[in-house]
Design an enzyme around this catalytic site. Structure first.
Site, PDB file in Angstrom:
ATOM      1  N   GLN A 265       3.001  -1.043   7.977  1.00 56.28           N
ATOM      2  CA  GLN A 265       1.775  -0.477   7.415  1.00 56.28           C
ATOM      3  C   GLN A 265       0.626  -0.792   8.376  1.00 56.28           C
ATOM      4  OE1 GLN A 265       2.177   1.193   3.981  1.00 56.28           O
ATOM      5  NE2 GLN A 265       4.044   1.135   5.211  1.00 56.28           N
TER       6      GLN A 265
ATOM      7  N   ALA B 214      -1.708   1.353  -4.651  1.00 55.16           N
ATOM      8  CA  ALA B 214      -0.744   1.500  -3.563  1.00 55.16           C
ATOM      9  C   ALA B 214      -1.411   1.980  -2.274  1.00 55.16           C
ATOM     10  CB  ALA B 214       0.363   2.455  -3.983  1.00 55.16           C
ATOM     11  N   HIS B 215      -0.595   2.066  -1.215  1.00 61.11           N
ATOM     12  CA  HIS B 215      -1.149   2.407   0.099  1.00 61.11           C
ATOM     13  C   HIS B 215      -1.751   3.812   0.133  1.00 61.11           C
ATOM     14  CE1 HIS B 215       3.258   3.590   1.395  1.00 61.11           C
ATOM     15  NE2 HIS B 215       2.803   4.333   0.417  1.00 61.11           N
ATOM     16  N   ASN B 216      -2.872   3.893   0.868  1.00 61.21           N
ATOM     17  CA  ASN B 216      -3.582   5.155   1.118  1.00 61.21           C
ATOM     18  C   ASN B 216      -4.214   5.788  -0.115  1.00 61.21           C
ATOM     19  OD1 ASN B 216      -1.058   5.344   3.371  1.00 61.21           O
ATOM     20  ND2 ASN B 216      -3.149   5.608   4.114  1.00 61.21           N
TER      21      ASN B 216
END
Length: 345
Positions: A199, A240-242
């Protein structure tokens, strides 16, 4: 610690209110309408508590102009009693009014930049090239990774973990145990297992953001995860990511937002809600508690899923009927088809 005391008129001036009664009354704290004593200021924002007004021992009560008309005691009169209470609460917040100090039991990299009037507690670890602004509070055992930035007058409570490459704006509060910048749940299937995806993005948090205890905000896979100005996140939330969250949006406890979803400005997400990934939720959406969002929401308004609480007996009946819906629909269509053949138009 010396207890702070204000006169009632001093408190009224801080919030733009007025005093009904004794302006010189000494107030040394806030309390509920039921438990307040003569040195405490209370408030009524919910009509359910008006019944306690006649019997309260509070030295003064924050009241709306309408409620103040029939009250014979001391009152701080304000158009929005709850907002007045919120603004005054900081006056007795021991962390907001901390004494600057840097513990000799903290570990601070030589390349880190530490502002003035900061508090850094025991066991804190601050890595290379971290920038800490003025007036920041960092509680015990906080860890701040390399190249992260913490804006002025922000507060990190005990055991917060901030990974590398995270930017936190000014006047933010991060409650105990929160984790910011951990790796997102990114894996590629290999046929025999999973390949971890590094990531490489970060987390960017705006100004005046509140992050609850044990909430986790994952770093982006390539771009950043973004939490905009004025967002409030309750305890035990997963971002969560993004994910991108717009200004002044509020998310209640135990909710989860899956990767690459964008939530607009001024939204409210009720507790224990789930929002699937790669969705777009427009501005001004209210998702009620325990709702599962599986498609983009393009119109503002309230959205719900699930059923309300019932007795267990009634719930079992409802579930039984729900399971019969498909067969009931099939039978209904068959009846409609037969009626159409008997009575053709």
């Amino acid at each position: 610690m010396l207890q702070k005391t204000f006169t009632l008129i001093q408190l009224a001036e801080k919030v733009g209110g007025s005093v009904q009664g004794d302006e010189s009354l000494a107030i040394n704290g806030l309390a509920t309408i039921q438990d307040a004593d003569q040195a405490k200021l209370s408030f009524i924002a919910n009509p359910a508590y008006v019944k306690h007004l006649a019997t309260t021992s509070a030295g003064a009560v924050i009241l709306s102009p309408k409620l103040a008309e029939g009250f014979e005691g001391n009152a701080l009169v304000h158009e929005n009693p709850y907002l007045a209470y919120a603004k005054l609460s900081v006056e007795w917040d021991s962390v907001a009014n901390f004494t600057p100090d840097i513990s000799d039991r903290s570990v601070i990299a030589e390349s880190a930049s530490i502002g003035s009037n900061v508090y850094i507690g025991h066991g804190v670890v601050i890595a290379d090239d971290v920038v800490i602004g003025d007036g920041v509070y960092v509680g015990d055992n906080v860890s701040i990774g390399a190249n992260s930035e913490l804006g002025s007058n922000s507060r990190l409570y005990s055991n917060v973990v901030v990974y590398h490459g995270v930017t936190i704006g000014e006047r933010c509060t991060v409650q105990a145990g929160a984790v910011i910048g951990s790796e997102g749940f990114g894996f590629a299937p290999t046929g025999s297992g999973w390949q971890r995806i590094s990531q490489l993005g970060g987390v960017v948090i705006g100004d005046d953001v509140e992050i609850g205890a044990n909430t986790t905000i994952d770093r982006g896979a390539l771009d950043n995860t973004v939490i905009s100005n004025g967002v409030i996140l309750d305890n035990q939330i997963q971002i969560a990511h993004n994910v991108v969250i717009g200004e002044n949006t509020a998310i209640a406890a135990c909710s989860a937002v899956a990767g690459s979803t964008t939530i607009g400005k001024n939204c409210i997400v009720g507790g224990a809600s789930g929002i699937a990934g790669h969705l777009t939720i427009t501005d001004g959406v209210h998702v009620t508690a325990m709702t599962m969002v599986i498609k983009s929401l393009t119109e503002p308004g309230a959205y719900s899923s699930g059923t309300g609480v019932q007795s267990n007996k009634d719930w079992k009946r409802s579930i039984a009927r729900l399971r019969r819906l498909d067969s009931t629909e099939s039978r209904l269509k068959a009846v409609e088809k037969r009626l159409d053949s008997i009575n053709p138009e």
